[in-house]
Motif scaffolding. Structure first.
Motif, PDB file in Angstrom:
ATOM      1  N   ALA A 215       0.847  -1.195   0.000  1.00  0.00           N
ATOM      2  CA  ALA A 215       0.000   0.000   0.000  1.00  0.00           C
ATOM      3  C   ALA A 215       0.878   1.238   0.000  1.00  0.00           C
ATOM      4  O   ALA A 215       1.863   1.315   0.737  1.00  0.00           O
ATOM      5  CB  ALA A 215      -0.906   0.005   1.225  1.00  0.00           C
ATOM      6  N   MET A 216       0.527   2.204  -0.825  1.00  0.00           N
ATOM      7  CA  MET A 216       1.221   3.476  -0.860  1.00  0.00           C
ATOM      8  C   MET A 216       0.457   4.482   0.008  1.00  0.00           C
ATOM      9  O   MET A 216      -0.761   4.615  -0.125  1.00  0.00           O
ATOM     10  CB  MET A 216       1.313   4.008  -2.294  1.00  0.00           C
ATOM     11  CG  MET A 216       1.941   3.063  -3.289  1.00  0.00           C
ATOM     12  SD  MET A 216       3.644   2.618  -2.873  1.00  0.00           S
ATOM     13  CE  MET A 216       4.416   4.241  -2.802  1.00  0.00           C
ATOM     14  N   ARG A 217       1.147   5.172   0.868  1.00  0.00           N
ATOM     15  CA  ARG A 217       0.495   6.160   1.727  1.00  0.00           C
ATOM     16  C   ARG A 217       0.443   7.527   1.045  1.00  0.00           C
ATOM     17  O   ARG A 217       1.280   7.854   0.213  1.00  0.00           O
ATOM     18  CB  ARG A 217       1.227   6.261   3.058  1.00  0.00           C
ATOM     19  CG  ARG A 217       1.138   4.977   3.879  1.00  0.00           C
ATOM     20  CD  ARG A 217       1.907   5.071   5.170  1.00  0.00           C
ATOM     21  NE  ARG A 217       1.820   3.819   5.912  1.00  0.00           N
ATOM     22  CZ  ARG A 217       2.522   3.557   7.008  1.00  0.00           C
ATOM     23  NH1 ARG A 217       3.366   4.465   7.482  1.00  0.00           N
ATOM     24  NH2 ARG A 217       2.376   2.398   7.634  1.00  0.00           N
ATOM     25  N   VAL A 218      -0.553   8.313   1.427  1.00  0.00           N
ATOM     26  CA  VAL A 218      -0.736   9.661   0.910  1.00  0.00           C
ATOM     27  C   VAL A 218      -0.692  10.613   2.103  1.00  0.00           C
ATOM     28  O   VAL A 218      -1.622  10.642   2.910  1.00  0.00           O
ATOM     29  CB  VAL A 218      -2.081   9.803   0.164  1.00  0.00           C
ATOM     30  CG1 VAL A 218      -2.257  11.231  -0.343  1.00  0.00           C
ATOM     31  CG2 VAL A 218      -2.153   8.811  -0.983  1.00  0.00           C
ATOM     32  N   TYR A 219       0.410  11.355   2.242  1.00  0.00           N
ATOM     33  CA  TYR A 219       0.622  12.195   3.416  1.00  0.00           C
ATOM     34  C   TYR A 219       0.414  11.399   4.704  1.00  0.00           C
ATOM     35  O   TYR A 219      -0.154  11.905   5.677  1.00  0.00           O
ATOM     36  CB  TYR A 219      -0.304  13.410   3.382  1.00  0.00           C
ATOM     37  CG  TYR A 219       0.120  14.456   2.383  1.00  0.00           C
ATOM     38  CD1 TYR A 219       1.225  15.266   2.606  1.00  0.00           C
ATOM     39  CD2 TYR A 219      -0.572  14.615   1.197  1.00  0.00           C
ATOM     40  CE1 TYR A 219       1.623  16.212   1.682  1.00  0.00           C
ATOM     41  CE2 TYR A 219      -0.186  15.561   0.261  1.00  0.00           C
ATOM     42  CZ  TYR A 219       0.916  16.361   0.507  1.00  0.00           C
ATOM     43  OH  TYR A 219       1.313  17.293  -0.408  1.00  0.00           O
TER      44      TYR A 219
END
Length: 404
Positions: A215-219
């Motif tokens: 999973a890629m985090r966003v801020y």
């Protein structure tokens, strides 16, 4: 241009506002409580299913899709005020109404370019809200703001295509209900026309060679509501040639057709996010006292609130004009306005939300208010569907052509 709401829009607005007050806003806290008890953070909390069932029962379903055979048959101008309302709870309301990206864009692609078999297998369950989907375009190794850079290969091998490449920030891919990817890659990497090198294929999630890696985090947010943003690797994943969407070399054109409505939908919801920011700012200003008087009596706060109201009214008019043009002359002729709202709306809404955060102090960056997550979502939209600078470059060139 007449932006007055017609009778159907007024009816749907009234139903949707009531649905938000009675169901969506109360569910915002419940969904977090339920998620904490699930085996995986990517599972869908039960209350989301309850919201979807209630929305469908009330006829608040697939409102985004102008195709009357498959969707609500609304024009862009009719849908705009409805999408704005859902923007007040962007993590939950669009999903409840089956109007959440990336499923919306993928359904539009299948309606416009899919064949009968593809629609039967994938469009119908998406329209019913039974499955989710993902759109695999962005890559970590190239500047994906220029889609001609994409390196993923889609190679013909007999009656199959073999897909090899690495994608990231693929929205929805972490959700276990995500069953299908629309993958953009190159079928003709040496082709003379760089906009005819790309194609799109349907790749089921369970295809051997497809790995949802992380999973890629966003801020710092994992964005569970969207089903996460994943890094996905395609290691010689093999699908039938019949999974091609449209024709070979048509991928770039399909992407442009997909992104136009997506951009305006984002801007519609962003206005709702700004409205919620203004509401929270005003409530905080009235309730809090500093240095002997309410924040609502501070001149700086007056400026913030007044500027926010002016900005939102300007943005709304520009978005409505764009929707009207898309309805009357088509997306291609509305290209300038689509780019204008894509540049102006996220940038302005980020500023409004930032001031709302400032007014809330420590609470503004905490999980006790929705402002930090709203800000992160709005800031991300200065990149999603093309960064500001790409749209500025294209818009400026179009303006300059009139003088050259």
């Amino acid at each position: 241009m007449d932006f007055a709401f017609d009778a159907r829009t007024e009816e749907l607005r009234a139903k949707l506002l009531a649905f938000m007050d009675e169901h969506v806003h109360p569910a915002e806290a419940v969904v977090e409580e339920q998620r904490a008890s699930l085996d995986s953070p990517w599972q869908t909390p039960p209350i989301v299913g309850e919201l979807k069932a209630e929305a469908r029962r009330q006829g608040l379903w697939n409102l985004f899709l102008p195709d009357a055979e498959h969707g609500a048959g609304l024009t862009n101008l009719q849908y705009a005020p409805l999408a704005e309302i859902t923007g007040r709870s962007p993590q939950l309301a669009p999903t409840a109404l089956n109007c959440a990206a990336p499923d919306t864009g993928n359904m539009e692609v299948l309606v416009q370019f899919g064949d009968e078999r593809q629609r039967k297998q994938w469009l119908e369950p998406l329209l019913a809200g039974e499955i989710r989907s993902a759109f695999a375009m962005t890559e970590p190794e190239v500047a994906s703001s220029d889609a001609t850079n994409i390196e993923t290969r889609i190679e013909r091998d007999g009656d199959d295509y073999v897909i090899t490449g690495r994608k990231w920030y693929i929205s929805g891919a972490m959700n276990p209900d995500c069953k299908i990817f629309i993958v953009m890659g190159k079928t003709d990497p040496e082709g003379a026309d760089v906009r005819r090198q790309q194609s799109m294929v349907l790749v089921p999630r369970d295809t051997p060679g497809v790995e949802v890696r992380r999973a890629m985090r966003v801020y710092g947010y994992e964005d569970h509501y969207h089903g996460g943003h994943a890094e996905v690797v395609f290691d010689r994943a093999r699908v039938p040639v019949s999974n091609l969407i449209g024709e070979e070399g048509g991928g770039f054109a399909i992407a442009q057709a997909r992104l136009g409505p997506g951009r305006i939908h984002h801007c519609m919801r962003l206005i709702g996010m700004a409205e919620r920011g203004i509401e929270l700012m005003c409530r905080r200003a009235v309730d809090r006292t500093a240095f002997g008087k309410a924040l609502a009596q501070q001149g700086q706060v007056h400026e913030w609130i007044a500027d926010a109201r002016v900005a939102v009214e300007q943005l709304r008019l520009l978005v409505l004009k764009t929707a009207w043009l898309m309805d009357t002359v088509g997306n291609r002729e509305a290209h300038t306005e689509i780019q204008a709202i894509k540049i102006a709306t996220p940038r302005t809404v980020v500023q409004i939300l930032d001031r709302a955060v400032q007014l809330h102090g420590a609470g503004g960056v905490s999980q006790d208010f929705p402002l930090a997550e709203l800000w992160a979502a709005a800031r991300t939209l200065r990149l999603a569907d093309g960064p500001d600078e790409v749209h500025q470059r294209s818009l400026a060139r179009r303006e300059l052509k009139r003088y050259v």
